[in-house]
Design a protein around this motif. Structure first.
Motif, PDB file in Angstrom:
ATOM      1  N   ALA A 155      12.607  -3.153   0.123  1.00  0.00           N
ATOM      2  CA  ALA A 155      12.168  -2.389   1.292  1.00  0.00           C
ATOM      3  C   ALA A 155      10.925  -1.625   0.876  1.00  0.00           C
ATOM      4  CB  ALA A 155      13.253  -1.427   1.769  1.00  0.00           C
ATOM      5  N   ALA A 156      10.064  -1.359   1.829  1.00  0.00           N
ATOM      6  CA  ALA A 156       8.859  -0.584   1.547  1.00  0.00           C
ATOM      7  C   ALA A 156       8.704   0.489   2.605  1.00  0.00           C
ATOM      8  CB  ALA A 156       7.626  -1.491   1.532  1.00  0.00           C
ATOM      9  N   VAL A 157       8.048   1.552   2.220  1.00  0.00           N
ATOM     10  CA  VAL A 157       7.677   2.595   3.171  1.00  0.00           C
ATOM     11  C   VAL A 157       6.185   2.859   2.995  1.00  0.00           C
ATOM     12  CG1 VAL A 157       8.399   4.512   1.677  1.00  0.00           C
ATOM     13  CG2 VAL A 157       8.237   4.875   4.123  1.00  0.00           C
ATOM     14  N   VAL A 158       5.466   2.737   4.108  1.00  0.00           N
ATOM     15  CA  VAL A 158       4.023   2.939   4.106  1.00  0.00           C
ATOM     16  C   VAL A 158       3.684   4.046   5.095  1.00  0.00           C
ATOM     17  CG1 VAL A 158       3.493   0.557   3.442  1.00  0.00           C
ATOM     18  CG2 VAL A 158       3.643   1.159   5.867  1.00  0.00           C
ATOM     19  N   GLN A 159       2.573   4.702   4.870  1.00  0.00           N
ATOM     20  CA  GLN A 159       2.181   5.775   5.788  1.00  0.00           C
ATOM     21  C   GLN A 159       1.475   5.207   7.006  1.00  0.00           C
ATOM     22  OE1 GLN A 159       0.689   9.595   4.393  1.00  0.00           O
ATOM     23  NE2 GLN A 159      -0.998   9.408   5.857  1.00  0.00           N
ATOM     24  N   ARG A 160       1.907   5.683   8.169  1.00  0.00           N
ATOM     25  CA  ARG A 160       1.238   5.394   9.430  1.00  0.00           C
ATOM     26  C   ARG A 160       1.119   6.701  10.198  1.00  0.00           C
ATOM     27  NH1 ARG A 160       3.451   0.378  12.680  1.00  0.00           N
ATOM     28  NH2 ARG A 160       1.363   0.576  13.575  1.00  0.00           N
ATOM     29  N   ARG A 161       0.236   6.723  11.172  1.00  0.00           N
ATOM     30  CA  ARG A 161       0.116   7.867  12.078  1.00  0.00           C
ATOM     31  C   ARG A 161       0.691   7.443  13.418  1.00  0.00           C
ATOM     32  NH1 ARG A 161      -1.052  12.779   9.694  1.00  0.00           N
ATOM     33  NH2 ARG A 161      -2.372  12.295   7.927  1.00  0.00           N
ATOM     34  N   LEU A 162       1.713   8.177  13.864  1.00  0.00           N
ATOM     35  CA  LEU A 162       2.256   7.980  15.198  1.00  0.00           C
ATOM     36  C   LEU A 162       1.952   9.233  16.000  1.00  0.00           C
ATOM     37  CD1 LEU A 162       5.758   6.351  14.541  1.00  0.00           C
ATOM     38  CD2 LEU A 162       3.535   5.257  14.757  1.00  0.00           C
ATOM     39  N   LEU A 163       1.610   9.046  17.251  1.00  0.00           N
ATOM     40  CA  LEU A 163       1.312  10.160  18.134  1.00  0.00           C
ATOM     41  C   LEU A 163       2.514  10.401  19.032  1.00  0.00           C
ATOM     42  CD1 LEU A 163      -0.891  12.140  19.182  1.00  0.00           C
ATOM     43  CD2 LEU A 163      -1.510  10.362  20.845  1.00  0.00           C
ATOM     44  N   GLY A 195       0.784  -1.221   0.000  1.00  0.00           N
ATOM     45  CA  GLY A 195       0.000   0.000   0.000  1.00  0.00           C
ATOM     46  C   GLY A 195       0.819   1.276   0.000  1.00  0.00           C
ATOM     47  N   GLY A 196       2.118   1.138  -0.077  1.00  0.00           N
ATOM     48  CA  GLY A 196       2.990   2.308  -0.115  1.00  0.00           C
ATOM     49  C   GLY A 196       3.997   2.172  -1.238  1.00  0.00           C
ATOM     50  N   MET A 197       5.175   2.694  -0.997  1.00  0.00           N
ATOM     51  CA  MET A 197       6.247   2.671  -1.996  1.00  0.00           C
ATOM     52  C   MET A 197       7.188   1.504  -1.738  1.00  0.00           C
ATOM     53  SD  MET A 197       5.444   5.174  -3.942  1.00  0.00           S
ATOM     54  CE  MET A 197       6.899   5.309  -4.968  1.00  0.00           C
ATOM     55  N   HIS A 198       7.486   0.775  -2.798  1.00  0.00           N
ATOM     56  CA  HIS A 198       8.449  -0.333  -2.740  1.00  0.00           C
ATOM     57  C   HIS A 198       9.743   0.115  -3.399  1.00  0.00           C
ATOM     58  CE1 HIS A 198       5.477  -3.431  -1.640  1.00  0.00           C
ATOM     59  NE2 HIS A 198       4.650  -2.610  -2.275  1.00  0.00           N
ATOM     60  N   VAL A 199      10.837  -0.243  -2.785  1.00  0.00           N
ATOM     61  CA  VAL A 199      12.145  -0.040  -3.387  1.00  0.00           C
ATOM     62  C   VAL A 199      12.696  -1.447  -3.625  1.00  0.00           C
ATOM     63  CG1 VAL A 199      14.437   0.958  -3.125  1.00  0.00           C
ATOM     64  CG2 VAL A 199      12.452   2.121  -2.122  1.00  0.00           C
TER      65      VAL A 199
END
Length: 188
Positions: free
Chosen positions: A68-76, A52-56
């Motif tokens: 490797a992948a980077v996906v969006q998450r919400r951290l508080l 669901g995000g970007m794959h490298v």
């Protein structure tokens, strides 16, 4: 059974693409390769987290040898929700390890994080932590928790694995609390 690269062209290529732009066959090959680097201790949830995000991807010919992948998450953190580039599914084929491929993957991941997010974060394995730390990823020193269906629940067993990649201009107190959004499987 560990997949083995068959093309072996010697010319490594880097490809960055959203999950929607990666074919099912290429995703399956990347999944199998990453799972093999974790001695099959890579669950279906672990792979789902990478989608669901970007794959490298690093390829040798047509075979993926790094992912490797980077996906969006919400951290508080500190009362602020941070749009976080969360790194998932990092792996380099065993026959290609110690050749700089991990660094290639992370250079691109860090570019994406810096350009699009307030913070980078990941859950490091013992084997991966030295690579991340050498690149400026910082171990979280505070507490960790997760938003769950039962409210915010501390996750003290996970804090030792959490690493962050601060983005310039974003305040961050690594001794504070970091709360992640809820998901199935490992929350961090």
């Amino acid at each position: 059974m560990q997949p083995s690269p068959t093309s072996g062209s010697g010319a490594l290529t880097l490809r960055t693409a959203h999950t929607s732009e990666v074919s099912g066959d290429e995703l399956a090959a990347a999944h199998a390769m990453v799972a093999s680097t974790f001695d099959e201790e890579f669950s279906a949830h672990d792979w789902e987290h990478a989608l669901g995000g970007m794959h490298v991807l690093v390829h040798d010919g047509t075979e993926p040898v790094g992912h490797a992948a980077v996906v969006q998450r919400r951290l508080l953190h500190g009362g602020r929700p941070l749009r976080t580039g969360y790194v998932e599914g990092v792996g380099v084929h065993r026959q290609y390890q110690r050749r700089g491929i991990g660094g290639m993957l992370m250079t691109e991941i860090e570019r994406i994080v810096t350009a699009a997010y307030d913070l980078g974060a990941l859950g490091a394995t013992d084997a991966g932590a030295p690579l991340y730390r050498a690149r400026g990823w910082l171990p979280w020193q505070g507490t960790a928790a997760a938003f769950t269906p039962d409210g915010i629940v501390p996750t003290p067993e996970d804090v030792q694995f959490v690493h962050v990649f601060p983005v310039e201009g974003q305040p961050l107190d690594r001794t504070g609390e970091l709360v992640c959004d809820w998901r199935s499987g490992d929350v961090w």
